[in-house]
Design a protein around this motif. Structure first.
Motif, PDB file in Angstrom:
ATOM      1  N   ALA A 135      42.664  50.644  57.022  1.00  0.00           N
ATOM      2  CA  ALA A 135      42.269  50.022  55.758  1.00  0.00           C
ATOM      3  C   ALA A 135      43.279  48.932  55.385  1.00  0.00           C
ATOM      4  O   ALA A 135      44.393  48.874  55.922  1.00  0.00           O
ATOM      5  CB  ALA A 135      42.194  51.074  54.655  1.00  0.00           C
ATOM      6  N   GLN A 136      42.892  48.065  54.439  1.00  0.00           N
ATOM      7  CA  GLN A 136      43.738  46.927  54.068  1.00  0.00           C
ATOM      8  C   GLN A 136      44.845  47.389  53.124  1.00  0.00           C
ATOM      9  O   GLN A 136      44.747  47.284  51.906  1.00  0.00           O
ATOM     10  CB  GLN A 136      42.896  45.828  53.411  1.00  0.00           C
ATOM     11  N   LEU A 137      45.932  47.856  53.704  1.00  0.00           N
ATOM     12  CA  LEU A 137      47.045  48.373  52.916  1.00  0.00           C
ATOM     13  C   LEU A 137      47.904  47.267  52.332  1.00  0.00           C
ATOM     14  O   LEU A 137      48.414  47.383  51.215  1.00  0.00           O
ATOM     15  CB  LEU A 137      47.916  49.285  53.780  1.00  0.00           C
ATOM     16  N   LEU A 138      48.098  46.195  53.073  1.00  0.00           N
ATOM     17  CA  LEU A 138      49.061  45.168  52.698  1.00  0.00           C
ATOM     18  C   LEU A 138      48.396  43.998  51.976  1.00  0.00           C
ATOM     19  O   LEU A 138      47.188  43.771  52.090  1.00  0.00           O
ATOM     20  CB  LEU A 138      49.787  44.657  53.950  1.00  0.00           C
ATOM     21  N   ASP A 139      49.189  43.233  51.240  1.00  0.00           N
ATOM     22  CA  ASP A 139      48.700  42.022  50.582  1.00  0.00           C
ATOM     23  C   ASP A 139      48.194  41.044  51.640  1.00  0.00           C
ATOM     24  O   ASP A 139      48.734  40.975  52.760  1.00  0.00           O
ATOM     25  CB  ASP A 139      49.815  41.357  49.772  1.00  0.00           C
ATOM     26  N   ASP A 140      47.159  40.283  51.294  1.00  0.00           N
ATOM     27  CA  ASP A 140      46.617  39.348  52.274  1.00  0.00           C
ATOM     28  C   ASP A 140      47.388  38.041  52.277  1.00  0.00           C
ATOM     29  O   ASP A 140      48.366  37.855  51.530  1.00  0.00           O
ATOM     30  CB  ASP A 140      45.119  39.132  52.056  1.00  0.00           C
ATOM     31  N   GLU A 141      46.941  37.118  53.109  1.00  0.00           N
ATOM     32  CA  GLU A 141      47.665  35.844  53.278  1.00  0.00           C
ATOM     33  C   GLU A 141      47.640  34.987  52.022  1.00  0.00           C
ATOM     34  O   GLU A 141      48.477  34.080  51.859  1.00  0.00           O
ATOM     35  CB  GLU A 141      47.079  35.062  54.458  1.00  0.00           C
ATOM     36  N   ASN A 142      46.714  35.264  51.114  1.00  0.00           N
ATOM     37  CA  ASN A 142      46.653  34.538  49.847  1.00  0.00           C
ATOM     38  C   ASN A 142      47.487  35.184  48.750  1.00  0.00           C
ATOM     39  O   ASN A 142      47.517  34.699  47.616  1.00  0.00           O
ATOM     40  CB  ASN A 142      45.197  34.433  49.380  1.00  0.00           C
ATOM     41  N   GLY A 143      48.135  36.296  49.084  1.00  0.00           N
ATOM     42  CA  GLY A 143      48.945  36.995  48.101  1.00  0.00           C
ATOM     43  C   GLY A 143      48.184  37.998  47.263  1.00  0.00           C
ATOM     44  O   GLY A 143      48.759  38.594  46.348  1.00  0.00           O
ATOM     45  N   ASP A 144      46.890  38.178  47.557  1.00  0.00           N
ATOM     46  CA  ASP A 144      46.111  39.179  46.820  1.00  0.00           C
ATOM     47  C   ASP A 144      46.578  40.577  47.211  1.00  0.00           C
ATOM     48  O   ASP A 144      46.829  40.863  48.388  1.00  0.00           O
ATOM     49  CB  ASP A 144      44.617  39.028  47.123  1.00  0.00           C
ATOM     50  N   GLU A 145      46.659  41.447  46.226  1.00  0.00           N
ATOM     51  CA  GLU A 145      47.223  42.763  46.453  1.00  0.00           C
ATOM     52  C   GLU A 145      46.398  43.592  47.434  1.00  0.00           C
ATOM     53  O   GLU A 145      45.178  43.616  47.381  1.00  0.00           O
ATOM     54  CB  GLU A 145      47.305  43.541  45.138  1.00  0.00           C
ATOM     55  N   GLY A 146      47.135  44.286  48.314  1.00  0.00           N
ATOM     56  CA  GLY A 146      46.507  45.277  49.156  1.00  0.00           C
ATOM     57  C   GLY A 146      46.487  46.623  48.461  1.00  0.00           C
ATOM     58  O   GLY A 146      46.949  46.777  47.320  1.00  0.00           O
ATOM     59  N   ILE A 147      45.986  47.620  49.147  1.00  0.00           N
ATOM     60  CA  ILE A 147      45.808  48.942  48.554  1.00  0.00           C
ATOM     61  C   ILE A 147      47.137  49.572  48.159  1.00  0.00           C
ATOM     62  O   ILE A 147      47.233  50.220  47.102  1.00  0.00           O
ATOM     63  CB  ILE A 147      45.014  49.835  49.525  1.00  0.00           C
ATOM     64  N   LEU A 148      48.175  49.374  48.949  1.00  0.00           N
ATOM     65  CA  LEU A 148      49.477  49.951  48.604  1.00  0.00           C
ATOM     66  C   LEU A 148      49.975  49.431  47.258  1.00  0.00           C
ATOM     67  O   LEU A 148      50.418  50.211  46.400  1.00  0.00           O
ATOM     68  CB  LEU A 148      50.509  49.636  49.691  1.00  0.00           C
ATOM     69  N   ALA A 149      49.908  48.129  47.075  1.00  0.00           N
ATOM     70  CA  ALA A 149      50.421  47.532  45.842  1.00  0.00           C
ATOM     71  C   ALA A 149      49.577  47.941  44.636  1.00  0.00           C
ATOM     72  O   ALA A 149      50.120  48.202  43.545  1.00  0.00           O
ATOM     73  CB  ALA A 149      50.449  46.005  45.974  1.00  0.00           C
ATOM     74  N   ILE A 150      48.270  47.993  44.818  1.00  0.00           N
ATOM     75  CA  ILE A 150      47.392  48.390  43.715  1.00  0.00           C
ATOM     76  C   ILE A 150      47.709  49.814  43.277  1.00  0.00           C
ATOM     77  O   ILE A 150      47.851  50.112  42.085  1.00  0.00           O
ATOM     78  CB  ILE A 150      45.914  48.260  44.129  1.00  0.00           C
TER      79      ILE A 150
END
Length: 399
Positions: A135-150
């Motif tokens: 799953a998308q745990l990390l922030d993406d290349e645009n800086g949008d939060e991934g699941i961990l940060a949320i």
């Protein structure tokens, strides 16, 4: 040609290590289980690992260690096996079911953000890495939060249901090395197996201590310690009402041998997936799974496909035709919101889960195992071309 859905891969060491255990006369949880824990923790980059008799046990211990209790609410994807949700009910808590992404079958940051808006009092997220796709745990290349940060921002703990996800990774870090707790399955058809078995992995010492204690009746000394210690083996205390979740050395011996070949098994499964992508990608009626990570980072436990609205054959008919052609398949999964217990208890309506509903109507999983031959792979693809191509309208009308 016969192509089973799954076929076990094992070598000489499985037999040798089991023979060692039998020769030792000590069959239950002991040195082999401890060695398996240490080697598995090292493999996934976790400080601690606790070997148990199933992934279900690991999930239950994880929620217990996070102090999930009566009345708490826990996010659970609808597109998963029942174990992910049932352990929530074990503790008197309530699953709150979420839809999934259509092509990865995972919960996404967008799905999670929307769910938190509707249910801000969630304590834990049960995060399934479906089919071995992280799953998308990390922030993406645009800086949008991934699941961990949320989850960190909202105070939500994560239990990774990694039953499909060994040895998947993200940016070189294994699933198992991320916060908070990861739970793995070694069931017979998983990426490595102990027949029945599982593992809880974590960096949290308190979680580790609680899981280790509750794994075996809440006894303050495990059986191997009681056997090897100079202190009397019968002298122990029960400090909590625990469970019977320990992994015996017989199972751990198989796991140790399987672990030695985990990277080879994964690469062999990727080889199968690459053939499916190459051969099936231009069949209009089939939606292939999307991989948002490199193929080398995917565990490739499953290769699910979905018949879309342009298909002229229905899913059940396709499965029947493939079975008659000697090809084994499975369905992952009938979503939990369609299961009688969850549907009725939580008043779940299928309209709330559009992606899962779309998947359910057309999904099936293709054979995928390390020893699949190129001839078998080509045969599966040839049959799918025959059955799911533009010439199969008569099959649907007959069905």
């Amino acid at each position: 040609m016969k192509v089973p859905f799954f076929k076990l891969s094992c070598g000489d060491n499985e037999y040798a290590y089991v023979r060692d255990v039998l020769d030792s006369g000590w069959l239950t949880t002991a040195g082999k289980a401890q060695e398996f824990e240490l080697r598995f923790a090292e493999c996934v980059g976790a400080k601690y690992a606790v070997a148990v008799n199933s992934c279900t046990a690991a999930l239950h211990l994880a929620l217990d260690a996070l102090d999930v209790k009566q009345g708490d609410r826990v996010f659970v994807p609808t597109m998963t096996f029942t174990a992910t949700a049932e352990v929530v009910n074990y503790l008197g808590a309530h699953p709150v079911f979420l839809d999934c992404d259509y092509l990865t079958r995972n919960i996404t940051p967008a799905i999670l953000r929307d769910a938190i808006t509707r249910c801000p009092d969630i304590k834990v997220l049960m995060l399934v890495h479906f089919g071995g796709h992280p799953a998308q745990l990390l922030d993406d290349e645009n800086g949008d939060e991934g699941i961990l940060a949320i989850c960190k921002r909202h105070g939500i703990r994560i239990v990774h249901d990694a039953a499909h996800a060994f040895p998947a990774q993200i940016d070189g870090k294994s699933i198992g090395g991320f916060p908070d707790i990861s739970c793995f399955s070694f069931y017979a058809n998983k990426t490595i197996t102990t027949g029945e078995g599982g593992m809880l992995a974590t960096d949290d010492e308190a979680v580790y201590a609680r899981a280790k204690l509750m794994r075996l009746h809440g006894i303050d000394r495990d059986v191997w310690d009681r056997f090897t210690s100079s202190k009397a083996g019968w002298e122990y205390d029960v400090v909590a009402p625990g469970y019977k979740y320990n992994m015996p050395d017989l199972a751990a011996a198989v796991g140790l041998a399987q672990l030695e070949n985990a990277s080879l098994f994964r690469a062999a499964r990727q080889r199968c997936a690459e053939v499916y992508f190459a051969r099936l990608g231009s069949i209009e009626a089939i939606d292939l799974p999307r991989s948002d990570v490199s193929h080398e980072d995917h565990a490739w436990h499953l290769f699910p496909i979905t018949l879309n609205s342009s298909a002229s054959i229905e899913r059940d008919s396709l499965i029947q035709e493939l079975t008659q052609a000697g090809i084994g398949t499975s369905v992952h999964y009938k979503p939990l919101h369609r299961m009688t217990y969850y549907r009725d208890r939580y008043q779940l309506r299928k309209e709330k889960f559009p992606s899962a509903e779309r998947l359910w109507s057309g999904t099936l999983s293709l054979p995928l195992y390390p020893t699949m031959t190129n001839e078998q792979l080509q045969y599966v693809c040839d049959q799918l071309w025959r059955l799911a191509g533009s010439s199969c309208s008569s099959l649907k009308s007959a069905a």
